[in-house]
Design a protein around this motif. Structure first.
Motif, PDB file in Angstrom:
ATOM      1  N   ARG A 121       0.822  -1.209   0.000  1.00  0.00           N
ATOM      2  CA  ARG A 121       0.000   0.000   0.000  1.00  0.00           C
ATOM      3  C   ARG A 121       0.861   1.266   0.000  1.00  0.00           C
ATOM      4  O   ARG A 121       0.452   2.306  -0.510  1.00  0.00           O
ATOM      5  CB  ARG A 121      -0.961  -0.015   1.193  1.00  0.00           C
ATOM      6  CG  ARG A 121      -1.963   1.128   1.192  1.00  0.00           C
ATOM      7  CD  ARG A 121      -3.117   0.873   2.133  1.00  0.00           C
ATOM      8  NE  ARG A 121      -4.017  -0.162   1.660  1.00  0.00           N
ATOM      9  CZ  ARG A 121      -5.004   0.038   0.789  1.00  0.00           C
ATOM     10  NH1 ARG A 121      -5.237   1.242   0.310  1.00  0.00           N
ATOM     11  NH2 ARG A 121      -5.768  -0.956   0.407  1.00  0.00           N
TER      12      ARG A 121
ATOM     13  N   GLY B 277      -8.996  -3.712   8.900  1.00  0.00           N
ATOM     14  CA  GLY B 277      -8.469  -3.786   7.543  1.00  0.00           C
ATOM     15  C   GLY B 277      -7.834  -5.151   7.379  1.00  0.00           C
ATOM     16  O   GLY B 277      -7.248  -5.699   8.318  1.00  0.00           O
TER      17      GLY B 277
ATOM     18  N   THR C  25     -13.439  -5.498   8.618  1.00  0.00           N
ATOM     19  CA  THR C  25     -13.114  -4.961   7.293  1.00  0.00           C
ATOM     20  C   THR C  25     -14.386  -4.809   6.479  1.00  0.00           C
ATOM     21  O   THR C  25     -15.330  -5.581   6.627  1.00  0.00           O
ATOM     22  CB  THR C  25     -12.113  -5.866   6.541  1.00  0.00           C
ATOM     23  OG1 THR C  25     -11.969  -5.396   5.203  1.00  0.00           O
ATOM     24  CG2 THR C  25     -12.600  -7.302   6.474  1.00  0.00           C
TER      25      THR C  25
ATOM     26  N   ALA D  68      -5.868  -0.509   8.044  1.00  0.00           N
ATOM     27  CA  ALA D  68      -6.503   0.399   7.082  1.00  0.00           C
ATOM     28  C   ALA D  68      -5.986   1.822   7.334  1.00  0.00           C
ATOM     29  O   ALA D  68      -5.865   2.227   8.487  1.00  0.00           O
ATOM     30  CB  ALA D  68      -8.018   0.339   7.241  1.00  0.00           C
TER      31      ALA D  68
ATOM     32  N   ASP E 210      -9.744  -1.872  -3.718  1.00  0.00           N
ATOM     33  CA  ASP E 210     -10.083  -3.016  -2.848  1.00  0.00           C
ATOM     34  C   ASP E 210     -10.369  -4.297  -3.632  1.00  0.00           C
ATOM     35  O   ASP E 210     -11.193  -5.098  -3.223  1.00  0.00           O
ATOM     36  CB  ASP E 210     -11.323  -2.707  -1.984  1.00  0.00           C
ATOM     37  CG  ASP E 210     -10.933  -2.021  -0.686  1.00  0.00           C
ATOM     38  OD1 ASP E 210      -9.753  -2.092  -0.318  1.00  0.00           O
ATOM     39  OD2 ASP E 210     -11.824  -1.423  -0.051  1.00  0.00           O
TER      40      ASP E 210
END
Ligand SMILES: [Zn+2]
Ligand SMILES: [Zn+2]
Length: 332
Positions: free
Chosen positions: A48, A176, A199, A232, A321
């Motif tokens: 990420r 997350g 999540t 997250a 996602d």
């Protein structure tokens, strides 16, 4: 060799993935410096953080940098590692070795540290260089795409698990459920923890239950938690995650980037000795300790593979996602 060209993705103009911030170009194969090796890339995990760099959530430290810091490859030049051996290149690329943090064993906090794919070119390319002292030796008998996600998702998750002070047999919340969370959940369950996953992604909830989570929901966990990790990058999750902690519990924020945290209320969110802490990179000791465990008892690594030529699509899918487990770029 210096005049030979390779293909490399670079962040040209940081911005939303729809604006095409990542472009592929041809550039010379880099020359290893003193104490460095040249690595030919076999696989590179998609983290990420790469998305934060492409989209500009993390400001670039130099122009047209190649992202990628979960690199599995082979040593093909330079000094300090045997030619032909397999090496892993991770996020922490170098530290000063002399500041108070380095001397205290907290090199992850070194103000002079440099990071692969941010300060220097990373693994979204056919070759990269790395100081030999910061590369991890890797085994031959595991496919490269299974090793790559261990190098950031695994190592950072491991540090987050240390930082959240989970008591033995305790209840851990995971907010997350991407690449790092799915490895960290397995490490915690192996230690005897009860893991509750929160999540919004239905496929991720399914994966969490398959991997042994006690529950996987879209909102609050079903019981108070002794510790929690926020994967997250969403600051609005901090107050409810603190509120879901048992007295004395700790919430560790695992990511390098988090949107703003809303105002906290002392009684509801912090009193009764609840703790909020960050996780900043990792030390090489963290990396070696995690890899020792992960190679002795390999976790189930859920992979979404992409050809190297589709790195931009991999990051777009991550932004939307659509990635199950860890996205990995494969070099043919
Ligand atoms: Zn990463
Ligand atoms: Zn230092």
């Amino acid at each position: 060799m210096g005049s030979d060209l390779m293909r490399a993705w670079v962040v040209a103009e940081p911005g939303p993935m729809a604006t095409g911030p990542l472009v592929m170009e041809e550039r010379p194969i880099p020359e290893p410096g003193l104490g460095e090796v040249l690595v030919k890339v076999e696989a590179c995990g998609v983290c990420r953080t790469d998305l934060h760099l492409a989209e500009g959530d993390l400001p670039p430290r130099r122009s047209r940098t190649t992202p990628g810091h979960e690199v599995v490859g082979r040593v093909v030049g330079g000094e300090g590692l045997a030619p032909g051996s397999r090496a892993g290149v991770a996020w922490l690329r170098s530290t000063c070795g002399a500041c108070r943090h380095c001397l205290r064993g907290s090199e992850n906090l070194c103000p002079f540290s440099a990071y692969t794919g941010w300060d220097t070119d990373g693994g979204y390319a056919e070759y990269l260089t790395v100081p030999a002292a910061y590369a991890y030796p890797l085994p031959e008998d595991v496919p490269a795409e299974r090793l790559a996600p261990l190098l950031c998702a695994g190592i950072i998750g491991y540090r987050a698990l240390l930082r959240c002070d989970l008591p033995e047999g305790g209840r851990l919340g995971i907010y997350g459920f991407g690449a790092s969370a799915h490895l960290t959940a397995q490490a915690a369950i192996a230690q005897g923890a009860t893991v509750h996953v929160v999540t919004r992604a239905p496929a991720a909830r399914e994966l969490a239950l398959e991997l042994g989570a006690a529950s996987a929901g879209a909102t609050a966990p079903p019981e108070p938690l002794d510790a929690a990790i926020l994967f997250a990058p969403v600051g609005t999750l901090v107050p409810p995650a603190l509120e879901a902690l048992e007295r004395g519990g700790t919430l560790a924020v695992a990511g390098i980037h988090l949107t703003d945290i809303p105002q906290l209320n002392y009684q509801r969110h912090l009193f009764q000795e609840r703790t909020l802490r960050s996780v900043t990179a990792n030390t090489r000791d963290d990396g070696r300790a995690y890899l020792d465990v992960a190679l002795a008892h390999p976790p189930h690594v859920t992979i979404t593979p992409y050809p190297f030529e589709s790195a931009d699509r991999a990051l777009t899918d991550l932004a939307d996602d659509r990635v199950s487990g860890a996205a990995v770029l494969l070099f043919s």
